[in-house]
Write an enzyme that holds these catalytic residues in place. Structure first.
Site, PDB file in Angstrom:
ATOM      1  N   ASP A  59       0.997  -1.519  -0.067  1.00 54.78           N
ATOM      2  CA  ASP A  59      -0.060   0.098   0.239  1.00 54.78           C
ATOM      3  C   ASP A  59       1.102   1.344   0.132  1.00 54.78           C
ATOM      4  OD1 ASP A  59      -1.416   1.946   0.444  1.00 54.78           O
ATOM      5  OD2 ASP A  59      -2.564   1.249   2.295  1.00 54.78           O
ATOM      6  N   ASN A  86       3.292   2.631 -10.956  1.00 58.25           N
ATOM      7  CA  ASN A  86       2.069   2.498 -11.251  1.00 58.25           C
ATOM      8  C   ASN A  86       0.855   2.555 -10.325  1.00 58.25           C
ATOM      9  OD1 ASN A  86       0.128   1.432 -13.706  1.00 58.25           O
ATOM     10  ND2 ASN A  86      -0.120   0.405 -11.687  1.00 58.25           N
ATOM     11  N   TYR A 164      -6.625  15.136 -10.039  1.00 56.86           N
ATOM     12  CA  TYR A 164      -6.057  13.811 -10.766  1.00 56.86           C
ATOM     13  C   TYR A 164      -4.888  14.753 -11.457  1.00 56.86           C
ATOM     14  CZ  TYR A 164      -4.387  10.282 -13.787  1.00 56.86           C
ATOM     15  OH  TYR A 164      -4.303   9.526 -14.752  1.00 56.86           O
ATOM     16  N   LYS A 168      -0.449  14.580 -11.116  1.00 60.17           N
ATOM     17  CA  LYS A 168       0.245  14.068 -11.982  1.00 60.17           C
ATOM     18  C   LYS A 168       1.004  15.217 -12.648  1.00 60.17           C
ATOM     19  CE  LYS A 168      -1.064   9.714 -12.281  1.00 60.17           C
ATOM     20  NZ  LYS A 168      -0.566   8.787 -11.319  1.00 60.17           N
ATOM     21  N   THR A 199      -9.096   0.157 -19.176  1.00 59.01           N
ATOM     22  CA  THR A 199      -9.955  -0.227 -17.616  1.00 59.01           C
ATOM     23  C   THR A 199     -10.821   0.539 -16.414  1.00 59.01           C
ATOM     24  OG1 THR A 199      -8.957   1.261 -16.475  1.00 59.01           O
ATOM     25  CG2 THR A 199      -7.399  -0.465 -17.725  1.00 59.01           C
TER      26      THR A 199
END
Length: 245
Positions: A59, A86, A164, A168, A199
């Site tokens: 984790d 990832n 998000y 990033k 996904t």
């Protein structure tokens, strides 16, 4: 046999990356927040005859978990050749800068930025034992300040995921500094966008997961003449790959 650790590898792009690297002869430590999910993923790979893989409970938001994973792998090997950071989350709705909560920002940065730093720092001693250590930080073109601020970018009007994207963009800056600090070593460290991919992360919209994984792997396997401290998106810039920060 070269060894690779992939975080968040029990499903999606991480799982497919593990599968392709196994097919290329690597030994894979398959990181998964849930050990059971990781074990299930290993069973799927074993059913295809891919057995040089081991599930590791990892984790990235837990220092205790990261240390335990490091210790577990260090008991088995003195060398780690590749680290693929990832694991990531999209921040959940609402995604906009005006509506997203403090908790959304904190959780997303903890996974997407601080988690990468935790894992990288604790596995660095194992990576330093490799002749050609490689680190790939899985990023996204959504994290490009240049593209996000360009009205001519095809995704300008719909790629506005403030939490998000901010995380990033921060990961990209971390990548720049990490590559700079290790510039006089054999490390090659890059940020790589796998592209918009089918996904659960995207509601199963986008391109094929096999192609996305191959884009990540391309930069995990670069030789001593390859780039470091760069940002790549084969989807955005086919062929050349490099995109603006």
């Amino acid at each position: 046999m070269k060894k690779v650790l992939i975080t968040g590898a029990n499903k999606g792009i991480g799982f497919e990356t593990a599968r392709q690297l196994l097919e290329q002869g690597f030994y894979v430590y398959l990181g998964s927040r849930s050990l059971q999910n990781g074990l299930d993923a290993v069973k799927k790979l074993a059913a295809s005859g891919l057995t040089h893989v081991e599930a590791i409970a990892l984790d990235v938001t837990s220092l205790r978990s990261v240390k335990a994973a490091r210790d577990q792998i260090a008991e088995k090997t003195t060398v780690l050749d590749i680290l693929i950071n990832n694991a990531g989350i999209n921040g959940d709705a609402p995604y906009t800068a005006l509506e997203a909560s403090e908790d959304q920002f904190l959780a997303t940065f903890d996974t997407n930025v601080i988690g990468v730093s935790r894992v990288t720092q604790h596995f660095l001693p194992l990576l330093q034992q490799s002749d050609q250590p490689r680190i790939v930080n899985v990023s996204t073109s959504v994290g490009s300040l240049s593209l996000q601020s360009n009205p001519e970018w095809p995704a300008y009007d719909y790629a506005k995921y403030a939490v998000y994207a901010a995380s990033k963009a921060a990961l990209n800056m971390y990548t720049v500094h990490l590559a700079y600090e290790l510039r006089d070593t054999n490390f090659k460290i890059n940020a790589v966008c796998p592209g918009y991919t089918k996904t659960d992360f995207t509601g199963y919209n986008g391109g094929e997961v096999g192609l996305a994984a191959s884009r990540v792997i391309k930069y995990a396997l670069i030789d001593e003449h390859g780039p470091s401290g760069k940002f790549f998106s084969e989807e955005t810039n086919p062929g050349a790959g490099e995109i603006p920060w």
